[in-house]
Write a protein that holds these residues in place. Structure first.
Motif, PDB file in Angstrom:
ATOM      1  N   ASN A  60      14.741  93.858  35.901  1.00  0.00           N
ATOM      2  CA  ASN A  60      14.549  92.518  36.451  1.00  0.00           C
ATOM      3  C   ASN A  60      13.127  92.015  36.210  1.00  0.00           C
ATOM      4  N   LEU A  61      12.146  92.894  36.331  1.00  0.00           N
ATOM      5  CA  LEU A  61      10.764  92.500  36.038  1.00  0.00           C
ATOM      6  C   LEU A  61      10.602  92.163  34.559  1.00  0.00           C
ATOM      7  N   HIS A  62      11.200  92.956  33.687  1.00  0.00           N
ATOM      8  CA  HIS A  62      11.154  92.651  32.252  1.00  0.00           C
ATOM      9  C   HIS A  62      11.779  91.285  31.972  1.00  0.00           C
ATOM     10  N   THR A  63      12.916  91.017  32.600  1.00  0.00           N
ATOM     11  CA  THR A  63      13.585  89.726  32.407  1.00  0.00           C
ATOM     12  C   THR A  63      12.696  88.586  32.879  1.00  0.00           C
ATOM     13  N   LEU A  64      12.063  88.744  34.030  1.00  0.00           N
ATOM     14  CA  LEU A  64      11.162  87.714  34.543  1.00  0.00           C
ATOM     15  C   LEU A  64       9.980  87.499  33.597  1.00  0.00           C
ATOM     16  N   LEU A  65       9.391  88.578  33.099  1.00  0.00           N
ATOM     17  CA  LEU A  65       8.252  88.450  32.190  1.00  0.00           C
ATOM     18  C   LEU A  65       8.655  87.805  30.862  1.00  0.00           C
ATOM     19  N   ILE A  66       9.835  88.135  30.358  1.00  0.00           N
ATOM     20  CA  ILE A  66      10.318  87.506  29.123  1.00  0.00           C
ATOM     21  C   ILE A  66      10.549  86.019  29.359  1.00  0.00           C
ATOM     22  N   TYR A  67      11.139  85.698  30.505  1.00  0.00           N
ATOM     23  CA  TYR A  67      11.368  84.285  30.841  1.00  0.00           C
ATOM     24  C   TYR A  67      10.037  83.535  30.917  1.00  0.00           C
ATOM     25  N   LEU A  68       9.045  84.101  31.601  1.00  0.00           N
ATOM     26  CA  LEU A  68       7.739  83.451  31.726  1.00  0.00           C
ATOM     27  C   LEU A  68       7.039  83.339  30.374  1.00  0.00           C
ATOM     28  N   TYR A  69       7.181  84.354  29.536  1.00  0.00           N
ATOM     29  CA  TYR A  69       6.594  84.323  28.198  1.00  0.00           C
ATOM     30  C   TYR A  69       7.152  83.141  27.411  1.00  0.00           C
ATOM     31  N   PHE A  70       8.456  82.979  27.449  1.00  0.00           N
ATOM     32  CA  PHE A  70       9.059  81.877  26.703  1.00  0.00           C
ATOM     33  C   PHE A  70       8.771  80.524  27.333  1.00  0.00           C
ATOM     34  N   LYS A  71       8.714  80.469  28.634  1.00  0.00           N
ATOM     35  CA  LYS A  71       8.472  79.197  29.313  1.00  0.00           C
ATOM     36  C   LYS A  71       7.051  78.699  29.069  1.00  0.00           C
ATOM     37  N   PHE A  72       6.059  79.590  29.173  1.00  0.00           N
ATOM     38  CA  PHE A  72       4.674  79.143  29.103  1.00  0.00           C
ATOM     39  C   PHE A  72       4.019  79.326  27.736  1.00  0.00           C
ATOM     40  N   LYS A  73       4.370  80.372  27.010  1.00  0.00           N
ATOM     41  CA  LYS A  73       3.740  80.580  25.709  1.00  0.00           C
ATOM     42  C   LYS A  73       4.541  79.921  24.587  1.00  0.00           C
ATOM     43  N   GLU A  74       5.821  80.169  24.539  1.00  0.00           N
ATOM     44  CA  GLU A  74       6.665  79.609  23.485  1.00  0.00           C
ATOM     45  C   GLU A  74       7.109  78.176  23.796  1.00  0.00           C
ATOM     46  N   LYS A  75       7.098  77.837  25.072  1.00  0.00           N
ATOM     47  CA  LYS A  75       7.482  76.503  25.547  1.00  0.00           C
ATOM     48  C   LYS A  75       8.876  76.102  25.056  1.00  0.00           C
ATOM     49  N   ALA A  99      12.356  86.519  15.124  1.00  0.00           N
ATOM     50  CA  ALA A  99      11.215  86.927  14.302  1.00  0.00           C
ATOM     51  C   ALA A  99      10.650  88.261  14.795  1.00  0.00           C
ATOM     52  N   LEU A 100      10.492  89.186  13.869  1.00  0.00           N
ATOM     53  CA  LEU A 100      10.041  90.536  14.204  1.00  0.00           C
ATOM     54  C   LEU A 100       8.636  90.533  14.781  1.00  0.00           C
ATOM     55  N   TYR A 101       7.732  89.740  14.219  1.00  0.00           N
ATOM     56  CA  TYR A 101       6.356  89.736  14.741  1.00  0.00           C
ATOM     57  C   TYR A 101       6.320  89.210  16.172  1.00  0.00           C
ATOM     58  N   ARG A 102       7.185  88.249  16.489  1.00  0.00           N
ATOM     59  CA  ARG A 102       7.231  87.737  17.866  1.00  0.00           C
ATOM     60  C   ARG A 102       7.799  88.781  18.823  1.00  0.00           C
ATOM     61  N   MET A 103       8.790  89.542  18.357  1.00  0.00           N
ATOM     62  CA  MET A 103       9.364  90.602  19.191  1.00  0.00           C
ATOM     63  C   MET A 103       8.324  91.693  19.431  1.00  0.00           C
ATOM     64  N   MET A 104       7.522  92.001  18.410  1.00  0.00           N
ATOM     65  CA  MET A 104       6.475  93.011  18.577  1.00  0.00           C
ATOM     66  C   MET A 104       5.420  92.536  19.588  1.00  0.00           C
ATOM     67  N   HIS A 105       4.994  91.308  19.464  1.00  0.00           N
ATOM     68  CA  HIS A 105       4.004  90.767  20.402  1.00  0.00           C
ATOM     69  C   HIS A 105       4.568  90.737  21.818  1.00  0.00           C
ATOM     70  N   LEU A 106       5.807  90.329  21.945  1.00  0.00           N
ATOM     71  CA  LEU A 106       6.445  90.271  23.254  1.00  0.00           C
ATOM     72  C   LEU A 106       6.482  91.660  23.890  1.00  0.00           C
ATOM     73  N   HIS A 107       6.825  92.674  23.128  1.00  0.00           N
ATOM     74  CA  HIS A 107       6.943  94.010  23.702  1.00  0.00           C
ATOM     75  C   HIS A 107       5.592  94.659  23.984  1.00  0.00           C
ATOM     76  N   ILE A 108       4.589  94.338  23.222  1.00  0.00           N
ATOM     77  CA  ILE A 108       3.248  94.831  23.561  1.00  0.00           C
ATOM     78  C   ILE A 108       2.797  94.210  24.882  1.00  0.00           C
ATOM     79  N   HIS A 109       3.030  92.914  25.042  1.00  0.00           N
ATOM     80  CA  HIS A 109       2.710  92.263  26.315  1.00  0.00           C
ATOM     81  C   HIS A 109       3.537  92.873  27.442  1.00  0.00           C
TER      82      HIS A 109
END
Length: 172
Positions: A60-75, A99-109
């Motif tokens: 659930n925390l991962h889902t929330l962080l992914i949601y926030l990443y897309f909402k605020f960074k990817e818009k 995109a693989l580079y975006r998935m890598m950045h997302l998972h490092i975050h």
């Protein structure tokens, strides 16, 4: 038989396979066994709740962080993402090419931000609970990072496609 014609507004995508990583069921059985061993150890010590709490909180925390990443960074919204319960991609994952580079950045975050969030609760919860939650976090994210590490040479031009039997990297 009549041939169907493409309209002028149609978009045709051509993807070329760069690399495919097949999942080996034996590895996943052993990986689930590791979690089972920790649970048995916790049952012997009469403390099964930290692991169970981690199994509920971390996805659930991962889902929330992914949601926030897309909402605020990817818009942009998460239209083509869904929750799944299969290793190596437990949690919120893309259902189409990504995109693989975006998935890598997302998972490092995701790796570091989740650890920092867990450690922020140190004064208020036991170190045992924090250790279990961080263990579950690493248990969930390690197979993903391993796959992304294997695909790193295609990071700039690769697109990730997750399937039931494999993870594939394509070039457009």
């Amino acid at each position: 038989m009549k041939d169907k014609q493409l309209s002028k507004e149609s978009t045709v995508y051509h993807y070329r396979l760069l690399q495919r990583i097949h999942y080996k069921p034996l590895y996943f059985q052993l990986y689930w066994g590791l979690l089972g061993l920790v649970f048995v150890w916790d049952l012997i010590r009469l403390q099964p709740f930290p692991l169970l709490l981690g199994l509920l909180l971390i996805p659930n925390l991962h889902t929330l962080l992914i949601y926030l990443y897309f909402k605020f960074k990817e818009k942009r919204p998460l239209k083509q993402w869904m929750f799944q319960y299969r290793l190596p991609w437990i949690g919120y994952v893309p259902t189409s090419y990504f995109a693989l580079y975006r998935m890598m950045h997302l998972h490092i975050h995701l790796l570091w931000v989740t650890i920092v969030i867990c450690c922020c609760f140190f004064p208020w919860v036991s170190i045992n609970l924090i250790a279990h939650v961080i263990f579950v976090h690493l248990w969930v994210i390690a197979p993903r990072l391993f796959i992304l590490f294997q695909l790193r040479k295609h990071a700039e031009s690769g697109y990730l496609k997750l399937n039931e039997q494999d993870t594939s990297c394509y070039a457009q």
